[in-house]
Each structure stands twice: as C-alpha cells, then as structure tokens.
Design a protein around this motif. Structure first.
Motif, short mmCIF file in Angstrom:
data_model
loop_
_atom_site.label_atom_id
_atom_site.label_comp_id
_atom_site.label_asym_id
_atom_site.label_seq_id
_atom_site.Cartn_x
_atom_site.Cartn_y
_atom_site.Cartn_z
N THR A 51 -8.41 13.48 1.36
CA THR A 51 -8.99 14.20 2.49
C THR A 51 -9.76 13.35 3.74
N THR A 52 -10.13 12.44 3.20
CA THR A 52 -10.78 11.45 4.30
C THR A 52 -9.87 11.08 5.41
N ILE A 53 -8.41 10.70 4.93
CA ILE A 53 -7.44 9.98 5.66
C ILE A 53 -6.57 11.09 6.34
N TRP A 54 -6.74 12.36 5.65
CA TRP A 54 -6.07 13.53 6.28
C TRP A 54 -6.43 13.75 7.71
N ARG A 55 -5.44 13.70 8.60
CA ARG A 55 -5.74 14.18 9.95
C ARG A 55 -6.64 13.15 10.70
N TRP A 86 5.15 1.72 8.88
CA TRP A 86 6.47 1.58 8.29
C TRP A 86 6.73 0.74 7.03
N LEU A 87 5.92 -0.39 7.01
CA LEU A 87 5.99 -1.14 5.80
C LEU A 87 5.29 -0.38 4.61
N MET A 88 4.24 0.51 4.88
CA MET A 88 3.74 1.11 3.92
C MET A 88 4.74 2.12 3.18
N VAL A 89 5.57 2.69 4.29
CA VAL A 89 6.54 3.86 3.75
C VAL A 89 7.76 2.85 3.09
N ALA A 90 8.03 1.62 3.59
CA ALA A 90 9.12 0.90 3.02
C ALA A 90 8.41 0.73 1.53
N PHE A 91 7.06 0.27 1.31
CA PHE A 91 6.79 0.03 -0.06
C PHE A 91 6.78 0.87 -0.81
N PHE A 92 6.57 2.21 -0.21
CA PHE A 92 6.57 3.39 -1.25
C PHE A 92 8.04 3.60 -1.65
N VAL A 93 8.66 3.50 -0.74
CA VAL A 93 10.37 4.05 -1.42
C VAL A 93 10.58 2.82 -2.14
N LEU A 94 10.48 1.57 -1.86
CA LEU A 94 10.94 0.56 -2.84
C LEU A 94 10.27 0.75 -4.14
N GLY A 95 8.70 1.18 -4.01
CA GLY A 95 8.27 1.34 -5.16
C GLY A 95 8.84 2.44 -6.15
N TYR A 111 2.07 9.55 2.48
CA TYR A 111 2.56 10.39 3.47
C TYR A 111 1.33 10.71 4.30
N PHE A 112 0.09 10.68 4.14
CA PHE A 112 -0.87 10.53 4.98
C PHE A 112 -1.06 9.26 6.16
N ILE A 113 -0.65 8.33 5.21
CA ILE A 113 -0.69 6.86 5.99
C ILE A 113 0.30 6.81 6.94
#
Lengths: 567, 355
Positions: free
Chosen positions: A344-348, B47-56, B107-109
């Motif tokens: 929740t901290t990183i949310w929004r 984007w790299l984090m998203v890529a990491f997630f998908v590859l993961g 997703y938040f990232i």
C-alpha cells in the motif's frame, strides 16, 4: 570511538567476511554441481583439502559449516545490524554519539578478535568446525566423531563466545541510546521505522544470546571436563564412552532459543530499512506506521516462543509440537501485515527507481516468496517430510539470506552518500540488482522441487541415490548461476571501494529528499554529528506532502504550521 | 600463476565496466540534461521490472514442466496420502497469496512509476484495511493449523497394537536393523556391551529374549505390505535421522533416547517398480541429520513384501546370537567377557520389549 567510524569498521569487516563466505559456497557448489569433475583451482585455495582439485568430504562439510556460521553471524548479524545500528541510531534520533562510545568500540574489537580466531580456525591441521553451523552434539562434542570436532571446534566455540560478548555490549548500548538519548521532540512515536527495527533487533539479541552462550559453555564442559550434559550411551571409535544420562536434545533447545530469534535479528534491520527506503523513494508516507510498529513488536515477542519448530522430528512430545505449530504460524500474521503495508505504501506513489529503491522492492518480492514457504515448515505435519531437505534451504536462503541481503544492499546504496560523501555508481548498481535478483530466484526456486522430492541437505554427492540422482543436471545449472552471481557480488564490492574514493561527489545536503534527521548534518559530518545545536523534532518521520514551497516532503525539523494537524 | 592472471583479468574487466559506467553518468550531467536522463532511466527500470516479472512467470512454468516428472512417485504409505493432500491444500493457499501479492507488487511498480506530472497520494493509514489484512490471513492460518494438527496427532499417535515392530539403529555410517525373532520380544541392550566384531548392538546375552533376535547389518529393512509397521529408532553414536521420503516419514535417531514412528506401506517394492516403470526402483532410507563425513553415503533400503514373501525371508535369517557363536567359537574368551560386564549395573536405556 565515533559511531560512524565504528559503523564503517563493521561494514568493511562484514564485506570481507561475506566474500569469504560466498567463496566457500562457490567451492561446495562446484562439488554439488559437478561431482565427477576436478577443479585444480580449488587446490590452489584449499591445498590438501582439495587434492587434485577434488574436495574431500571432510572439507566439504567444513565449508558448509563455515559458510553458515560466517553468513548468519559475522555478516548478517554483526555486519548488518552492527553497521546500521551504529550508523543510524545516533544520526536518526539526534544524538551526538552512542550512550557509551567506549563500550561501542569494545564491541567492535571483540567482534574483531572473534573474527581473527574464526579465521585462524580455517588453517589448523584438522580443519575448521565441520558439524554444520548448528554444531549439534554429540557430533560436535566428540573428536572421534569428526575430524572437524577437534581443535577447529574449540576455536569455533571460543570465537562464538567472544562474538556473543560483542553482541551483548553492542545491543545494550543500542537500547540505552534509543531510550535515553533522543533529541527534544523525538518521541518514540516519531522515530523512523529503521530505529524501531534496530531497537527490537537489539532487544532480541540481548535476551537470547546469553542462552546460546550457556549452551556453548556446557558444550565446552562436555568436550573437556568430562561432563555429560549432552552425551549419553555412546559407542564410538571402537569403545563405549562413560557418559550416561545427558540429552543431545537439550543442546538443540538452548541453541534454537537463540537460533530462532537470530532469524529475526537478521530480518528486522532489513524490514526497517526497506520501510524507510520504500517510503522515501515513493515520495509517500509509509502506510500504517503504527501497525508497522505493532507488527514489529508482535514478531519480537513471538520470536521467543517458536524455537522448537526446528525440532519437530527429534521425537518431542506431540502435544508440545502442537503448541509450537500454533505459535509459529501466528508469526505469519504480523509478517503479512507488513507485506500488505509495503504494497500500500507504493500504491499511488511517485516511484523513483533509484538503486536503493530497486533493492527495497526486490526485498519485498523475496520476502514474500521465502516467507510463504515458512507456512509449510511451521506446520509440524508438513515439516516431517520436508525437514532437512532442500526445501528448507530454499526457504531460509530466500527469506533470511537473500532478502536480508537485499535490505542490507538497499541500506548501503541509500546511506552511502551519508557515509562517504559520494555516490556509488548507478549503472553498476542496476546490474548488481538485476543479476542478483534473477540469480536468487534461479538458484533457490528449483530447490523447492528438490525438497518436495525429499532430497536431503548437507550431502556431498547424490549420484549413488536412486531417489535423488535425477537432479544432477539441475544441480549443475544451479552451480553455474552461483558462480555468475558470485562475480556480480565482487562487482558490487569493487563499486563500493572505488566509489569511496572516486564516486560522484554529493553536492546537496539531502540528495534523496528525505525527512529524517541524518540529512540535516553536514555532507561530511564530524565527530558529534551536528556543528551547532541538534535540531528539534516537530513531526513524524514520513511527512511526504506538499510543503507549500514546491517540495514534496517536510523534514522532521520543520515546525507544524498553524492549523496543521500532527500525524 | 594462472590464478594471478585470472584475478588480474577480472579486476581489469571491473575497472573497464566502472569507467564506462562512470563516464556515461558524468556525460549526462555535463550535458545538463540530468533530469531527462533520470526520467529515461526510471522508465527503463519500470520496463525492466515488468520484463523480469514476465520472464519470471515463464521461468516458473518452465521449471514446473521440467521438474514434475522428476518428483517422487505417489505416496507409498496410507499416512503419506493424507500428507500429500495437506501439502496440496497448503500449496494452493500459499500459491494464491504468492501470485496475488507479486502481481500487485510488479503492477504497482509499473503503474506508479514516477512521471513528470505524477503526485504521490498522501495516504498514511486506514484501520479498516489493517483489520482486514490481519483477520483474513488469520482465518486462512486457522484452516491450515486445524488440518495440520489433525494430521500431526494422527501421525504421532501410538502405533496400533498389531504393528510389525522393527528396530533401526544408526551408526557412522550405516543402518543396522533388528527383528525380535520368533518370541516377538526384543532382547535387552546395553551400549557398553557393544563391539563391532561380535555384538554390534550390545545385546545382553543374559536376557533370554535376546538369543533369537535377528540383526541385519547391511541396512536392508524388510516390511510387510499393508501391515502397520512401527520403527523403534536408536543411535549408537551421534544423532542420525531415519528419512523415508517415499512414505513421507522422518524421525531423528538420538543416542540415549529412543524414538518411534509408524506407518502403513501401500505398495510392495515390485508394485512400485511397475508403477514408476523403473526396474531399479528401491525405497531408500536417507540419513537426514548431519552425522559426519560419511553422512551423504548413509544409505539404507526398505523392501516391502507380501506377507508370504516376508515370512519366507525372515525364516531364512539366522538368529544373531547363533551366528556369532559360530564365528566366535575359536575364541571363546572374547565372548565370555561380554556378558560378565553387564551384571555391574542395570542397563539405563534398553529397548524395552516393544509391545
């Protein structure tokens, strides 16, 4: 005697130990991954313990033992809380130094002597301790039982006893400083979560390390004074020993009474730093500040009453086992609260992906992955089959190994500018982050499967086992990843040391836009930390809101505006 | 020398990487577009984090496919079935939490990455939410604890009376198995009578019950299909652990303290060979507690047989006493000395007749 210097001493000693400990894991991973091959380079390092480039089983076990001891105690206890408690407590609560700078210095030098003795034990003729980092007797008590239980074990015990002394001196000092030396306005409920976490870490250490020491003293007696605390009815080396009536299980109780809180001693500083860093780099207050403190308290209290979950298969009373299941799984609740609060901290938020932020995010991901498997192991019925298999290795490496390291890395990257007045190199930091994160998952994720298949830990070679030999290729794969990750850590070490001298200089007092007190000191704070008076604290540490001048944060030192409500 | 060269090379590579990284960072600052570059880096990292997630996620799937056929076969004991179903429930529950939280995290990232116009939402606490995520995990844990304790108390309950009782003793570095013989009673043991030549378990020959005990020294345990078996577990020297992965069972062997466990095998070894299509299949006993340099080689086996096969097999096994009598006949002195020693004191922890 300056706390900042002591912190750096702890950090650099910790880094050196971490390299040694990690190198050992590379050596034994070579054996595990490639049991058929020889590696002449190992003979260079290990001499007759790896004749012709092949590890002997005795030394394999010595390496495993020292890897555990070094990383759990010398790196993730002394190197982690030693560094950040020393560095952050006075700076973040507004004190000029620790309550007793001299005791603080003693604590480091005890740790140093302990390090020297432990390091020396690597070079004795019969090798260092080799009974696993938990050193269960009778294996560790009888030199007939294992070559490592000779002089190596004595040195191990002496080093660990001195280590306990160092931890107690340090812990008492941290607690006293936090309780007594806060600057005006720094109420307990205005302390950053790092300080709360370091406070509980110290409490855990002070209350549990003495019990470990008592366990070690009894073990020393059994080894040299002919007592029978842990020994009973043993026939070894062709003769029956006179010891009768002791209990080998007693040691495990004493050991795990520290051993379990120790897990949280390793974990809590990372939790505190991750909270601080996630909030700062999301430009958003930590969510549920009070809930975070309450959950830290819950973890601390529960940490003392769950130790026997390491002993479900020792033949303990099933009723007692049931109680420990209940208490153990309770710990999942405060842990879950923390995870949801971080999310929740990183949310929004307004997420700035600086290197420390990346590591803090990685910390959360790894903590979830490693924490969930604790629910398997804490449930005694499930623990039976999984106990002492690779599942356990995967679990604790993810949750208290790698994720604690991620907390530590986040802390190093975040406070490096305060420590040395320079930045670490970002590009290398990002490489370090991604390789380590991916490596951690590649190494430990498949180990869960090996554990489900019942593959026991601490085996030198699996190829003779019909039930486990099918994992040969996987073991080789894991070992290759280990080597890559190891060299990436060296890259970090390189970045660290070079940046101390060559890093980009810090030009503003508060490069991260942080609210806490350490960023009100000069770029190179001298002894005493603040040149003039220590600034008074007026608000909680997470006021990441518009200050009316275009900044998105309000430091703790800014008085409340008329009509503004305190948090 | 080659070691030195390699070290030098590694350091050199590090220096080169560092210099390049540093130069590029300095260049951006000199160009004065630090802010723009920071924005770019931020986007790249998201984007790299998203890529990491998908590859993961792909990796998790691949890993699963790759390793599933290397896992243990179906549980070979009745208790193991309960174990496996409990494991499955726990896997599903934790699996849901794992995917939900990791998806939210990544997703938040991506969603809340810093952009020029974004302002963080000041949101410091919400007690309702805290209560929600205290109670929901608590309830889920209650379910797991209830299932867990139910299984735990069943598994650790006293063995049924009709169980076949077998003693298994760990020593550095193999397992010794003992059957009570035709009288169904284990003879007394005194560890001080132990010697590796003629009395590996320290049996007390003054106890008549010990004379017909059968000892198998090669770690091969024979048990009967579908008949409860109770293991009486001891150790001669250090702590060992009887690990039976196929039966989902495990118990420490502690010197001076007797432990037990029991289970009901479901398939004979032969049936298991057919099931796994592996002619070499064998139930293995692994030592699961670090016990010294030979720990990894402390291997025993379990042969599950039909009642008739077992009867035939055990009928052929000589009593240990008789075997040693024969072997020791030329040197009666050694044998005579042993029984005399035990009269000094009652054995402190003998394996009592286990019924």
């Amino acid at each position: 005697m300056d706390h900042k210097v002591i912190a750096k001493q702890y950090l650099i000693t910790g880094i050196i130990w971490a390299i040694v400990g990690a190198l050992f894991s590379v050596f034994f991973r070579l054996q595990l991954g490639f049991p058929e091959d020889t590696f002449p380079v190992m003979e260079k390092f290990l001499g007759h313990w790896a004749k012709g480039g092949k590890l002997t089983p005795e030394f394999y076990y010595a390496l495993v033992t020292m890897h555990g001891t070094i990383l759990v105690f010398f790196v993730l206890t002394a190197g982690l809380s030693g560094t950040f408690s020393n560095f952050l407590i006075p700076l973040q609560i507004g004190a000029r130094d620790m309550a007793s700078p001299f005791m603080n210095m003693l604590s480091y030098w005890f740790f140093f002597i302990s390090s020297i003795i432990m390091f020396a034990s690597l070079f004795v003729q019969t090798g260092p301790a080799a009974g696993g980092w938990t050193t269960y007797p009778p294996l560790s008590a009888l030199k007939e039982a294992s070559i490592g239980s000779g002089v190596g074990m004595d040195l191990w015990l002496i080093a660990m006893a001195l280590f306990v002394v160092s931890q107690l001196l340090a812990g008492l000092n941290y607690i006293t400083t936090i309780l007594n030396m806060r600057v005006k306005g720094m109420k307990m409920t205005r302390m950053p979560l790092t300080i709360w976490a370091l406070f509980f870490t110290a409490v855990l250490g002070v209350l549990s390390f003495p019990v470990l020491l008592s366990g070690f003293v009894l073990l020393i007696f059994d080894r040299h004074a002919g007592t029978s605390f842990y020994l009973s009815e043993i026939f070894i080396g062709g003769k029956a020993l006179p010891h009768i009536g002791g209990s080998a299980i007693l040691y495990q109780h004493l050991f795990w009474f520290l051993g379990h809180p120790e897990v949280y001693i390793v974990m809590l500083p990372g939790m505190g730093m991750a909270s601080e860093i996630l909030s700062t780099h999301s430009r958003k207050p930590i969510f549920g500040y009070l809930a975070m403190i309450i959950s830290l308290t819950g973890i601390t209290v529960l940490a003392f009453v769950v130790w026997a979950h390491h002993m479900f298969v020792t033949g303990m009373s099933p009723f007692l086992g049931g109680i420990f299941v209940l208490l153990t799984l309770l710990i999942a609740i405060p842990s879950a609260i923390k995870v949801f609060n971080w999310l929740t901290t990183i949310w929004r938020g307004n997420l700035k992906f600086t290197v420390p932020m990346m590591f803090a995010l990685g910390f959360v991901s790894l903590f979830i992955s490693g924490g969930l498997t604790g629910i398997f192991l804490g449930n005694s019925a499930l623990d039976i089959h999984l106990h002492d298999t690779y599942f356990v290795i995967a679990h604790f490496h993810l949750v208290m190994g790698v994720s604690a390291f991620f907390g530590m890395f986040a802390g190093i990257y975040h406070w490096f500018p305060k420590m040395f007045g320079r930045f670490m190199n970002n590009t290398l930091g990002y490489i370090h982050f991604f390789v380590t994160l991916a490596g951690a998952y590649l190494i430990f994720w498949p180990m869960h499967y090996e554990g489900f298949a019942g593959m026991p830990r601490r085996y030198y070679d699996y190829s003779a086992w019909e039930s486990f030999k099918q994992f040969g290729t996987l073991n080789a794969f894991i070992s290759v990843v280990v080597i890559v990750v190891f060299f990436t850590q060296l890259l970090f070490v390189f970045n660290f040391f070079v940046s101390i001298f060559k890093g980009r200089k810090v030009t503003s007092l508060n490069p991260w836009g942080s609210t806490t007190l350490e960023w009100t000191t000069a770029i190179h704070p001298g002894h005493g930390n603040w040149e003039g008076d220590i600034p008074e604290v007026h608000r909680w540490p997470y006021d990441f809101k518009d200050d009316g001048n275009g900044n998105d944060f309000v430091p703790q030192t800014v008085p409340l505006k008329p009509g503004e409500e305190a948090h | 020398m080659s070691g030195l060269i390699i070290t030098a090379l590694v350091v050199l590579v590090f220096i080169v990487i560092y210099q390049i990284a540093k130069a590029s960072e300095l260049a951006t600052i000199l160009r004065g577009d630090e802010k723009k570059v920071k924005g770019q880096t931020n986007r790249l990292m998201a984007w790299l984090m998203v890529a990491f997630f998908v590859l993961g996620m792909i990796g998790i799937y691949k890993c699963h496919v790759e390793l599933m056929d290397k896992m243990l076969p179906e549980s070979a004991s009745v208790q193991g079935d309960n174990y496996d179903s409990m494991l499955f429930v726990t896997l599903v529950m934790t699996g849901i939490v794992f995917f939900v939280t990791q998806i939210l995290l990544f997703y938040f990232i991506f969603r809340y990455q810093s952009t020029e116009n974004r302002k963080a939402f000041f949101y410091s606490h919400n007690n309702k939410l805290e209560i929600l995520w205290t109670t929901v995990p608590a309830l889920a844990l209650v379910v797991l604890v209830v299932i867990g304790l139910k299984n735990w108390f069943t598994m650790t309950d006293i063995a049924p009376k009709d169980s076949l009782v077998v003693e298994i003793v760990g020593k550095q570095f193999n397992w010794i198995i003992r059957y009570p013989g035709p009288d169904g009673v284990f003879g007394k043991r005194d560890y001080r009578l132990t010697n590796d030549a003629t009395n590996v378990l320290g049996l007390d020959w003054n106890d008549p019950a010990s004379k017909d005990d059968i000892i198998i020294e090669n770690g091969e345990m024979h048990i009967i299909d579908k008949r409860n078996v109770q293991l009486v577990i001891n150790s001669r020297d250090v702590i060992h652990d009887v690990g039976l992965p196929h039966f989902r069972m495990k118990m420490d062997a502690v010197p001076g303290i007797t432990t037990t466990m029991w289970f009901t095998p479901k398939f004979t070894t032969e049936e298991m060979k057919a099931k796994t299509k592996n002619p070499n299949f064998v139930y293995e006993i692994s030592c699961d507690q670090m016990c010294g340099k030979g720990h990894y080689s402390m291997r025993g086996t379990v042969i599950v047989q039909t009642a008739a096969e077992f009867k035939e097999w055990i009928g052929k096994q000589p009593a240990y006493y008789a075997g040693q009598q024969k072997a020791a006949a030329p040197a009666p002195a050694a044998e005579g000395a042993a029984p005399a020693a035990d009269t000094t004191k009652a054995a402190p922890a003998t394996v009592a007749s286990t019924h």
